[in-house]
Scaffold this motif. Structure first.
Motif, mmCIF file in Angstrom:
data_model
loop_
_atom_site.group_PDB
_atom_site.id
_atom_site.type_symbol
_atom_site.label_atom_id
_atom_site.label_comp_id
_atom_site.label_asym_id
_atom_site.label_seq_id
_atom_site.Cartn_x
_atom_site.Cartn_y
_atom_site.Cartn_z
ATOM 1 N N LEU A 1 7.978 5.305 -5.613
ATOM 2 C CA LEU A 1 8.947 4.237 -5.834
ATOM 3 C C LEU A 1 9.923 4.637 -6.929
ATOM 4 O O LEU A 1 9.547 5.302 -7.895
ATOM 5 N N GLU A 2 11.175 4.226 -6.775
ATOM 6 C CA GLU A 2 12.184 4.516 -7.784
ATOM 7 C C GLU A 2 12.269 3.364 -8.782
ATOM 8 O O GLU A 2 13.348 2.883 -9.127
ATOM 9 N N THR A 3 11.128 2.899 -9.251
ATOM 10 C CA THR A 3 11.043 1.848 -10.255
ATOM 11 C C THR A 3 9.939 2.195 -11.242
ATOM 12 O O THR A 3 9.091 3.061 -10.971
ATOM 13 N N CYS A 4 9.981 1.532 -12.386
ATOM 14 C CA CYS A 4 8.884 1.633 -13.343
ATOM 15 C C CYS A 4 8.620 0.234 -13.886
ATOM 16 O O CYS A 4 9.472 -0.661 -13.786
ATOM 17 N N ARG A 5 7.441 0.035 -14.443
ATOM 18 C CA ARG A 5 7.054 -1.275 -14.968
ATOM 19 C C ARG A 5 6.727 -1.158 -16.447
ATOM 20 O O ARG A 5 5.950 -0.290 -16.851
ATOM 21 N N TRP A 6 7.332 -2.048 -17.240
ATOM 22 C CA TRP A 6 6.928 -2.233 -18.629
ATOM 23 C C TRP A 6 6.045 -3.478 -18.670
ATOM 24 O O TRP A 6 6.495 -4.583 -18.350
ATOM 25 N N ILE A 7 4.807 -3.307 -19.051
ATOM 26 C CA ILE A 7 3.848 -4.408 -19.079
ATOM 27 C C ILE A 7 3.423 -4.630 -20.531
ATOM 28 O O ILE A 7 2.925 -3.708 -21.188
ATOM 29 N N VAL A 8 3.627 -5.852 -21.018
ATOM 30 C CA VAL A 8 3.269 -6.207 -22.388
ATOM 31 C C VAL A 8 2.189 -7.285 -22.332
ATOM 32 O O VAL A 8 2.382 -8.331 -21.706
ATOM 33 N N GLN A 9 1.093 -7.025 -22.989
ATOM 34 C CA GLN A 9 0.010 -7.996 -23.111
ATOM 35 C C GLN A 9 -0.251 -8.230 -24.598
ATOM 36 O O GLN A 9 -0.337 -7.269 -25.368
ATOM 37 N N ALA A 10 -0.367 -9.494 -24.988
ATOM 38 C CA ALA A 10 -0.524 -9.802 -26.414
ATOM 39 C C ALA A 10 -1.170 -11.159 -26.584
ATOM 40 O O ALA A 10 -1.150 -12.008 -25.690
ATOM 41 N N ARG A 11 -1.736 -11.351 -27.760
ATOM 42 C CA ARG A 11 -2.219 -12.663 -28.176
ATOM 43 C C ARG A 11 -1.107 -13.317 -28.983
ATOM 44 O O ARG A 11 -0.537 -12.707 -29.881
ATOM 45 N N THR A 12 -0.776 -14.564 -28.665
ATOM 46 C CA THR A 12 0.328 -15.258 -29.341
ATOM 47 C C THR A 12 -0.195 -16.496 -30.046
ATOM 48 O O THR A 12 -1.138 -17.145 -29.593
ATOM 49 N N GLU A 13 0.461 -16.822 -31.176
ATOM 50 C CA GLU A 13 0.107 -18.002 -31.957
ATOM 51 C C GLU A 13 1.079 -19.151 -31.739
ATOM 52 O O GLU A 13 0.747 -20.302 -32.004
#
Length: 313
Positions: A260-272
């Motif tokens: 595929l000519e795409t990429c994924r930026w995946i952000v996982q975090a705990r938020t307050e």
């Protein structure tokens, strides 16, 4: 006292937080009729009027007015309860002005980075212009010579042409004409090579700036089909979104699916805190400029996914 606070706030509004801090210390000296006063933030002196008072660590307790990390130090002790209440208000206003000063300095730093980025883009545009001029100069002369010989052969100056020779000459003339048209076109930003997004992400979410961020980047370059300036602005919008939500234990992963000519930026975090609307709108706007798709999931934590077009390896 109300008028004094209004004057200080108005001066800070029109001339900046630094001028407001100076006006605040001047007001403290005038109201208390003391020989001098200084404002400290985290042990660092940020404003001084009159004679320098003792350091906070050496001053008498009645010379000190504190508000969080902000300390107002007077030249002489203040014992009147009402006066100390007024000074406490000034110390609280000093904390607000110091926070505003930090924001102003951050904005100046951002403006400086944008100016440097604009200069870099101008230099790159000048480089493209020079490269285009050299290519046009190097190719125009042989093309004109080739077209001249083709015209001479079409007029029969080299003898009778066979049908095969005629077809070859027509193809050569068409190719030369198309090349001339391309030489007349100016280069655009799309001609510039795509930027590898990994250094941009590492520079923003480096361990020295975010101790709780873990980057998971591929070993090979990930070149995004978007101008570098737009990518930088989108990454900064992502940074503001995480900061505004009080994110911790952040994991930023870049995935490059095969085929595929795409990429994924995946952000996982705990938020307050809830995601700030302005930061989210800014990130969505920059994602549209980069032709990216974005999805946000808020449950036990934050999961942000940005799908960007990339150049194939």
């Amino acid at each position: 006292m109300e008028r004094t606070v209004s004057v200080i706030a108005e001066r800070a509004l029109h001339h900046g937080a630094r001028a407001g801090l100076d006006a605040l210390v001047e007001a403290a000296v005038r109201l208390m009729e003391t020989s001098g006063a200084a404002l400290y933030a985290g042990g660092r002196r940020v404003a001084l009027v009159g004679l320098e008072p003792p350091l906070p660590s050496r001053a008498h307790p009645l010379q000190l007015l504190k508000d969080g990390h902000t300390t107002l130090v007077l030249g002489e002790p203040c014992v009147e309860t009402e006066d100390r209440q007024h000074l406490s208000r000034l110390a609280g206003l000093g904390s607000a002005l110091l926070a505003s000063l930090d924001r102003e300095e951050s904005a100046r730093g951002e403006s400086k980075r944008l100016r440097q980025e604009r200069m870099r883009l101008r230099e790159r545009l000048a480089h493209l212009e020079r490269a285009w001029s050299r290519a046009a100069h190097d190719l125009r002369t042989p093309l004109l010579v080739m077209q001249g010989y083709i015209d001479m052969m079409n007029k029969g100056m080299a003898g009778v042409l066979t049908p095969s020779m005629q077809r070859y000459l027509e193809r050569m003339a068409r190719a030369a004409s198309e090349m001339n048209v391309r030489l007349q076109q100016r280069p655009t930003g799309e001609d510039a090579p795509a930027e590898d997004s990994r250094p941009l992400l590492s520079a923003t979410f480096a361990p020295g700036r975010y101790d709780s961020v873990r980057l998971e980047l591929p070993s090979r370059p990930v070149r995004i089909r978007a101008p570098r300036s737009d990518l930088v602005l989108m990454i900064r919008a992502m940074e503001r979104l995480l900061s505004g939500a009080g994110a911790s234990e952040v994991v930023l992963r870049v995935e490059v699916p095969e085929g595929l000519e795409t990429c994924r930026w995946i952000v996982q975090a705990r938020t307050e805190l809830p995601l700030p609307e302005r930061a989210r709108a800014s990130l969505e706007r920059m994602a549209r400029r980069c032709s990216a798709r974005m999805s946000v999931s808020e449950g036990a934590g934050l999961e942000l996914t940005v799908v960007l077009p990339r150049l194939p390896d």
